[in-house]
Design a protein around this motif. Structure first.
Motif, PDB file in Angstrom:
ATOM      1  N   SER A 269       0.834  -1.194   0.000  1.00 15.30           N
ATOM      2  CA  SER A 269       0.000   0.000   0.000  1.00 15.30           C
ATOM      3  C   SER A 269       0.872   1.247   0.000  1.00 15.30           C
ATOM      4  N   ALA A 270       0.261   2.385  -0.334  1.00 11.57           N
ATOM      5  CA  ALA A 270       1.001   3.652  -0.315  1.00 11.57           C
ATOM      6  C   ALA A 270       1.468   3.966   1.097  1.00 11.57           C
ATOM      7  N   LEU A 271       0.646   3.626   2.097  1.00 12.23           N
ATOM      8  CA  LEU A 271       1.031   3.897   3.482  1.00 12.23           C
ATOM      9  C   LEU A 271       2.222   3.033   3.900  1.00 12.23           C
ATOM     10  N   ALA A 273       4.631   2.055   1.912  1.00 12.94           N
ATOM     11  CA  ALA A 273       5.804   2.682   1.304  1.00 12.94           C
ATOM     12  C   ALA A 273       6.256   3.883   2.127  1.00 12.94           C
ATOM     13  N   GLU A 274       5.284   4.645   2.619  1.00 17.68           N
ATOM     14  CA  GLU A 274       5.626   5.815   3.427  1.00 17.68           C
ATOM     15  C   GLU A 274       6.241   5.399   4.756  1.00 17.68           C
ATOM     16  N   GLN A 277       9.840   4.296   4.129  1.00 20.89           N
ATOM     17  CA  GLN A 277      10.726   5.441   3.951  1.00 20.89           C
ATOM     18  C   GLN A 277      11.070   6.086   5.295  1.00 20.89           C
ATOM     19  N   SER A 302       8.493  15.901   5.987  1.00 20.58           N
ATOM     20  CA  SER A 302       8.667  14.468   6.228  1.00 20.58           C
ATOM     21  C   SER A 302      10.060  14.236   6.799  1.00 20.58           C
ATOM     22  N   ASP A 356      13.558  12.184  -9.225  1.00 21.71           N
ATOM     23  CA  ASP A 356      12.398  11.312  -9.020  1.00 21.71           C
ATOM     24  C   ASP A 356      12.357  10.250 -10.113  1.00 21.71           C
ATOM     25  N   HIS A 358      10.195   8.123 -10.803  1.00 20.08           N
ATOM     26  CA  HIS A 358       8.847   7.839 -11.304  1.00 20.08           C
ATOM     27  C   HIS A 358       8.299   8.962 -12.181  1.00 20.08           C
TER      28      HIS A 358
END
Length: 989
Positions: A269-271, A273-274, A277, A302, A356, A358
């Motif tokens: 999920s995106a969360l 990945a966060e 990081q 962040s 980046d 992406h």
């Protein structure tokens, strides 16, 4: 049913509390607390007291603290601020499902154990006897839960957990022990940092596994919990072990979490990945930094962005302060970013846009955003003209970093340090006064590294480059500021000196210098923490190095590294100051594992190599230079009596081996002074040879027995100081009338006497083989002269790099000192390392080990020849030009050879077919050790060398021999004759 006529009695508070706990607490809570029945009894009895108290102590002993909390926002964080987080061996947190009886808050149980085992305890422990039932149940659960687990590691890892925390293994459910084993193995497999998430079947909870090798020792658990909180992940339970693997600590954490928005939290999920990081970034972002406290915890940035801003600060400070420390001190640079977070965020956005992976439109987006950012900085104006000018220069320096970075690992999640490979033209974009104190040469590459506890540079002066990796330990704030101020210049000068030194080999010169901030570790017992930090810094940096320099077909192999350079880069590192053998081996293994083009050849002095200290390779050249130079002055050091003084200790590589060689070869030597980090020894009659033999290459100088001193001799001990009130005193032992006399000196007296000795002790020869760069400079060189104006040593052979500044060298030589500079005298260490790389490229490990004795003997023969060739030609040219300075001749020789190298390398690169033709192949063979030339099976392998290495070896061998072995007058005459031969003759001649 109750008996007829009997009333139903209410349950006692304790019984009611027990029932509530069983209903509200996860079953694992009771499993994890079964070894503390008294604590559970107190909880059952006193649970109601939390209605009027914030906490209830359930156990409070030397090695354990258990408390119940009426849960409130920040309750765990508050506790972690008060406990000894750096000493926690086990932490467990658990929350109730619902609010406590007659309370609006849930129950939180916090358990902390403080029983960390030391590395020494783990290494010395006997193999444990683990109960067969525990072993078999754990193994069964491991196979069920993690079938991919490599079972060959099972017994070793289970024994490691047992030795660290037997109680945990005994009292935990087998499935939980299996989780820890899986986590530890995955951490080891993934370079010391690993994260995974498992969805728990019975609900919306997820199990987060997080492993970190050698974690930060202060506030780390608090930082992890802050990340979960910031990402709106509630931690319902957690089980965290910190163990020792015999080298450093290892953090193994399992967190049962739930999204506060009630959605499912899972891998991919995106969360996730966060979270990855941010948790990985906890290895880089220091909790004591302003950016963390003021920008991250407040939600302005962040964690990754804050780490990048901290890296900007370190880069700008080190690039601008070395020549302008009053304008660009650390606080000046910090305030530019801290006071203007909007500009900091703009610069972060610009950097992110350029790299980046992406963003398929990143170059156009970057161009547009760059223009906006440049304009914003140009227009920056707060009305404080002087301050605005400083800050614009700082922001411009950051722009130079962003524009000229060619690749970075910023977007690699599992990084433990940041790496920025720069085009060195960024130096031209800085104000001229910022670089005015640097040598005029332009590097081939500059790479900047940033980590939680340190930062630094790798600077190289050619494509194929070689040089040592030095880490400076800053043990107090003044050390750190001073080291950071001068870091870039010191690195640049060392790399440039290395380039001059490398003229005899196929690699150009380079150097890596890092500064480690251990200024907050002031107590003696914290030295172990300093070593862990050192390992963490070096381990993180080598992984960052490999992130960007491991290539496939010339392009960075990691898919998240955007590569604007797109070429292979063969960079060879050598161990230097504060690089331990275990780290050398680790670096070599990592390089091979991750597929760097040099494999284990990335660093020298491994088991499969030529250990510098074991064989004294650097000292071989230093002593040869001393021998030939002293012979020029009429002293045969192998036969005649002479005196010598050293900086650098008996246990150091260069000084220790130079002392060893002189004790073996020079029966009349009188060693009057030795000075290292532990002590200074002065003996007017020469240090007793037999006592020196006892400690040389075995102990530091403070191991010398003062009873062996001659009358008039003394030892100043830096180690084993003592406190007298607030004063720190240092021991001095003097031999007088056959007796030892002890006195204690103040730090001022000690520092003065210790610092004066290299200048004032008279000797025929001085070998600075250790000590900080620029010890003798333009401000103190006169101290090297005795009261009658003669130098305290007639000859200086520089075994240490940059010990004397260029200005001081000139002054000393004008006053009668013969100086053989570092780039000539101590070049043999890097030459030896060069031959390790050749062995790595042409031989298997088994083959090398089979011929190692012969190979090393051949290399030592080459070293003696290389040192002798250069020493003789320097002396010859000085005889031809009596006014010339020895150090200038040395510099000119290096420049001649390096210029020829560059021209020859380019020539062979343009004519690749020439390299293996017989004439040129013989030149390559002439460069190799004798065993490689004489054994047919090895001779045939020359064609295996990478093309760039073939060209480089040819360039080095031909270039150096053209200078060392030619007669300049005869060569000039020959060139005239060849020119005239091309002029057409008259027909009547």
């Amino acid at each position: 049913m109750t008996p007829q006529g009997t009333a139903l009695l209410p349950a006692s508070p304790r019984t009611a509390n027990r029932a509530w706990l069983k209903a509200q607490m996860n079953p694992y809570f009771f499993v994890s607390m079964k070894d503390e029945p008294e604590a559970l009894a107190i909880l059952e009895k006193e649970l109601g007291t939390l209605r009027s108290n914030r906490r209830l102590i359930l156990a409070d002993r030397d090695k354990i603290l258990i408390q119940a909390i009426a849960n409130f926002p920040g309750s765990l964080y508050e506790t972690l601020q008060s406990v000894r987080e750096s000493e926690i061996s086990y932490a467990m947190f658990s929350h109730s499902e619902g609010a406590m009886p007659s309370h609006d808050r849930t129950l939180e149980i916090q358990r902390f154990e403080f029983d960390r085992k030391s590395n020494e305890e783990i290494c010395a422990a006997a193999k444990p006897v683990i109960p067969p039932a525990i072993r078999s149940k754990t193994l069964k659960e491991l196979k069920r839960l993690y079938p991919e687990f490599a079972m060959k590691d099972f017994d070793r890892l289970l024994a490691l957990i047992w030795l660290n925390n037997e109680n945990y293994v005994r009292n935990s459910a087998p499935g939980r022990v299996a989780q820890v084993l899986q986590l530890l193995q995955q951490g080891n497999r993934n370079c010391g940092v690993y994260l995974d998430v498992e969805l728990i079947e019975e609900g919306r909870e997820s199990r987060v596994h997080f492993a970190v090798g050698n974690p930060p020792q202060t506030d780390f658990l608090s930082q992890i919990m802050e990340v979960f909180n910031r990402l709106n992940l509630g931690v319902n339970r957690a089980y965290c072990l910190t163990i020792s693997n015999g080298v450093h600590p290892y953090f193994l954490g399992t967190f049962i979490v739930q999204r506060r928005d009630q959605l499912v939290f899972e891998r991919g999920s995106a969360l996730f990945a966060e979270l990855q990081q941010e948790l990985y970034n906890s290895q880089i972002l220091a909790t004591r930094s302003y950016c963390y406290r003021e920008f991250v915890t407040t939600g302005l940035m962040s964690g990754e962005d804050a780490s990048l801003v901290n890296a900007f600060i370190a880069f700008c400070h080190t690039n601008l302060a070395h020549n302008l420390p009053d304008r660009f001190g650390l606080e000046d640079v910090q305030s530019a970013f801290h006071c203007h977070p909007e500009i900091s965020l703009q610069l972060v956005k610009l950097f992110r846009t350029r790299f980046d992976p992406h963003n398929s439109n990143r170059e156009a987006d970057f161009s547009r955003l760059l223009g906006e950012t440049e304009e914003a900085i140009k227009e920056y104006n707060t009305g404080h003209r002087y301050l605005d000018g400083i800050r614009r220069a700082i922001f411009d320096c950051t722009l130079a970093l962003i524009r000229n970075t060619l690749k970075t690992n910023f977007f690699v999640p599992e990084k433990q340090a940041l790496a920025f490979r720069l085009n060195p033209r960024y130096l031209d974009e800085l104000a001229p006064e910022a670089t005015a104190d640097l040598p005029p040469a332009k590097p081939f590459r500059v790479t900047f590294f940033f980590s939680r506890f340190g930062f630094g540079y790798h600077i190289g002066f050619s494509d194929i480059a070689r040089g040592g990796w030095r880490t400076v330990l800053a043990r107090d704030p003044d050390d750190f500021i001073t080291s950071a101020n001068t870091l870039f210049r010191e690195n640049f000068v060392l790399a440039h000196t290395q380039h001059l030194k490398n003229k005899d080999i196929y690699e150009g010169g380079s150097k890596m210098v890092l500064v480690l901030d251990s200024s907050d570790l002031r107590r003696k017992r914290e030295r172990e923490l300093e070593t862990w930090r050192l390992y963490k810094l070096q381990y993180g940096v080598i992984n960052a190095f490999l992130d960007i320099f491991v290539t496939r077909d010339g392009v960075a192999a990691h898919p998240l590294v955007v590569d604007y350079y797109r070429e292979d880069e063969p960079i060879e590192l050598g161990p230097d100051e504060n690089m331990h053998d275990s780290m050398i081996e680790t670096i070599a293994r990592l390089s091979a594992k991750r597929g760097y083009l040099l494999g284990i050849g990335v660093i020298s002095s491994k088991e499969v190599g030529i250990n510098h200290k074991e064989y004294g390779v650097t000292s071989t050249g230093v002593v040869k230079f001393a021998e030939i130079t002293m012979e020029e002055l009429g002293i045969d050091i192998r036969r005649d009596s002479f005196s010598v003084k050293f900086t650098g200790g008996t246990n150091g590589d260069v000084a220790g081996n130079a002392i060893r060689i002189m004790l073996e070869r020079c029966p009349q030597v009188s060693i009057r002074l030795i000075l290292d980090g532990t002590a200074a020894l002065y003996d007017p009659a020469g240090a007793e040879p037999d006592e020196l033999r006892q400690i040389v290459l075995q102990q530091d100088l403070d191991g010398f027995n003062p009873l062996a001193l001659h009358d008039g001799g003394f030892i100043l001990f830096r180690s084993n100081s003592r406190k007298e009130g607030v004063r720190e005193l240092f021991r001095k032992v003097t031999k007088s009338g056959g007796e030892l006399q002890e006195e204690w000196l103040s730090i001022d007296d000690f520092s003065r006497q210790y610092g004066e000795l290299p200048f004032t002790v008279p000797a025929d020869l001085f070998i600075p083989a250790g000590g900080r760069p620029e010890t003798i400079d333009a401000g103190n060189w006169q101290n090297f002269l005795l009261p009658d104006g003669t130098p305290s040593a007639r000859v200086i052979v520089e075994g240490a790099n940059s010990f004397i500044t260029p200005e001081a060298r000139v002054k000393l030589q004008r006053n009668g000192v013969v100086i053989m500079r570092d780039s000539s005298a101590n070049k043999c260490g890097v030459i030896s390392s060069s031959y390790e790389i050749i062995a790595n490229l042409l031989l298997s490990e088994a083959e090398f080990l089979a011929i190692k004795t012969r190979y090393v003997a051949d290399v030592l023969e080459i070293l003696e020849k290389r040192a002798g060739d250069e020493a003789r030609i320097i002396l010859q040219r000085q005889r031809e030009e009596p006014g010339a300075l020895f150090t200038d001749i040395s510099f000119n020789l290096s420049s001649e050879i390096n210029a020829l190298y560059a021209k020859l390398f380019a020539f062979f690169q343009s004519r690749p077919e020439l390299a293996l033709q017989p004439l040129f192949k013989n030149a390559i063979l002439a460069h190799l050790p004798r065993v490689m030339r004489e054994e047919p099976k090895y001779r045939r392998r020359v064609s295996r060398l990478p093309k760039k290495y073939q060209y480089a070896i040819l360039a080095a061998e031909i270039g150096s021999s053209m200078v060392y072995n030619s007669d300049r007058q005869a060569a000039f005459e020959e060139s005239i004759r060849r020119h005239l031969a091309r002029i057409p003759r008259n027909s009547d001649d």
